[in-house]
Design a protein around this motif. Structure first.
Motif, short mmCIF file in Angstrom:
data_model
loop_
_atom_site.label_atom_id
_atom_site.label_comp_id
_atom_site.label_asym_id
_atom_site.label_seq_id
_atom_site.Cartn_x
_atom_site.Cartn_y
_atom_site.Cartn_z
N ASP A 50 158.93 -5.79 56.64
CA ASP A 50 158.37 -6.30 57.89
C ASP A 50 157.52 -5.28 58.66
O ASP A 50 157.11 -5.56 59.78
N TYR A 51 157.28 -4.10 58.08
CA TYR A 51 156.33 -3.12 58.64
C TYR A 51 156.72 -2.65 60.05
O TYR A 51 155.87 -2.19 60.82
N THR A 52 158.00 -2.72 60.35
CA THR A 52 158.50 -2.31 61.67
C THR A 52 159.90 -1.73 61.50
O THR A 52 160.68 -2.22 60.67
N GLN A 53 160.22 -0.67 62.26
CA GLN A 53 161.57 -0.14 62.25
C GLN A 53 162.00 0.24 63.67
O GLN A 53 161.23 0.87 64.40
N THR A 54 163.21 -0.15 64.03
CA THR A 54 163.75 0.08 65.37
C THR A 54 164.99 0.94 65.29
O THR A 54 165.89 0.66 64.49
N PHE A 55 165.04 1.98 66.11
CA PHE A 55 166.25 2.81 66.25
C PHE A 55 166.64 2.90 67.72
O PHE A 55 165.79 2.78 68.62
N PHE A 56 167.94 3.12 67.94
CA PHE A 56 168.48 3.30 69.29
C PHE A 56 169.17 4.65 69.38
O PHE A 56 169.87 5.07 68.45
N PHE A 57 168.97 5.33 70.52
CA PHE A 57 169.65 6.59 70.80
C PHE A 57 170.55 6.37 72.02
O PHE A 57 170.11 5.85 73.04
N VAL A 58 171.81 6.79 71.91
CA VAL A 58 172.79 6.64 72.99
C VAL A 58 173.08 8.00 73.61
O VAL A 58 173.46 8.94 72.91
#
Length: 322
Positions: A50-58
């Protein structure tokens, strides 16, 4: 509370009590070379769905100092990246905080649809083939922890970073580091990073085991794993407190594979270790995600909560009985 948030709520209590080892993404303990995001005109057979990557930092509530999100090799070209013909692609990195950055349901989906760019946009930059950034770190920030979303389910403030392949047909390989310093990588104590769908480059050398670490909460009784474009290149197994190299379905080139696996009571509230042993191809990029029995995505944490699992061998002593 939503089940998908309960997953992280249990974890957060452990995160803030632990000592961070390093906020590199992918983390050293994962044995994964790079994150990878291809641009939107690249063939799906190259390993990005899907040509997209999401990451979260806590950032835990107890932490008050400014933080930085650093990106290694954000441009598309040169040392690490993968060309189709010539490097002519663009990658866009965007950082979000504020209300809804993580808690919006679309932010926790596998696919980049709906309001997945939820929250307040804090910073963004688009990179092309540029020697100034090739193999070097680019720093976003500083960010006050309060600029992240105040999310009680994770007992901290959450920042979201999205990488999009907005133009071209090449692959961008990169890493993140969540840092206290704009010019060097100094970990943020007690922080962690997670994603709901992992797109990554496997180690180039064969027979090296890569690891990804989902946390299984107390409500999960089964998981369904989905992997894309593994090219049948080796083995995929689950290692946990009660599973010793439990085999998973493997995907072909340009295809998905999935398999459902029971979760035992011993595995609830623990990290499991999905091990990937590559056999053949020098460069192999793949996508991986998990859903629970409620069809909700399960997050992968770059620092495994509680450390990598240890299989508990069960010794049969029945032969000692009269």
């Amino acid at each position: 509370m939503e089940k998908s948030l309960q997953i992280v709520s249990v974890i957060a209590l452990l995160v803030v009590q632990s000592v961070a080892i390093a906020q590199r993404v992918p983390n050293e303990v994962e044995n994964v070379d790079f994150l990878v995001t291809f641009s939107k005109d690249s063939p799906l057979s190259w390993g990005d769905d899907d040509y997209t990557q999401t990451f979260f930092f806590v950032v835990p509530y107890s932490f008050k100092e400014p933080v930085y999100i650093r990106v290694l090799d954000p441009d598309v070209g040169g040392q690490y990246d993968e060309p189709k013909s010539k490097f002519d692609s663009y990658s866009k990195f965007s950082i979000y905080g504020g209300e809804g950055a993580h808690t919006d349901p679309d932010a926790q989906q596998i696919d980049p649809i709906g309001n997945f760019k939820s929250g307040t946009l804090l910073a963004t930059k688009t990179f092309k083939n540029d020697p100034r950034y090739d193999g070097k770190w680019y720093t976003f920030g500083p960010f006050n922890p309060s600029q992240g979303e105040n999310d009680p389910s994770v007992k901290g403030n959450v920042f979201k970073i999205i990488c999009e392949g907005v133009k071209g047909d090449d692959g961008n390989l990169y890493r993140y580091f969540f840092s206290l310093d704009p010019n060097q990588n100094i970990e943020v104590e007690g922080a962690n990073a997670f994603t709901y769908e992992y797109s990554f480059r496997l180690p180039q050398k064969n027979q090296i085991i890569a690891h990804i670490y989902p946390f299984i909460d107390e409500d999960v009784i089964s998981i369904t794993q989905h992997n894309f474009d593994f090219d049948y290149d080796g083995e995929l197994v689950i290692y946990s407190v009660s599973k010793n190299r439990h085999k998973m379905a493997r995907s072909p080139n340009l295809g998905w594979a999935y398999s459902t696996h029971e979760i035992t009571p011993e595995e609830q509230n623990t990290t499991i270790d999905i091990q990937i042993l590559k056999h053949g191809r020098v460069n192999n990029d793949m996508v991986f995600y998990l859903r629970n029995q409620y069809d909700r995505a399960i997050p992968f944490f770059t620092i495994p909560i509680g450390g990598p699992p240890k299989y508990k061998y069960k010794v049969n002593l029945s032969y000692l009985k009269d």
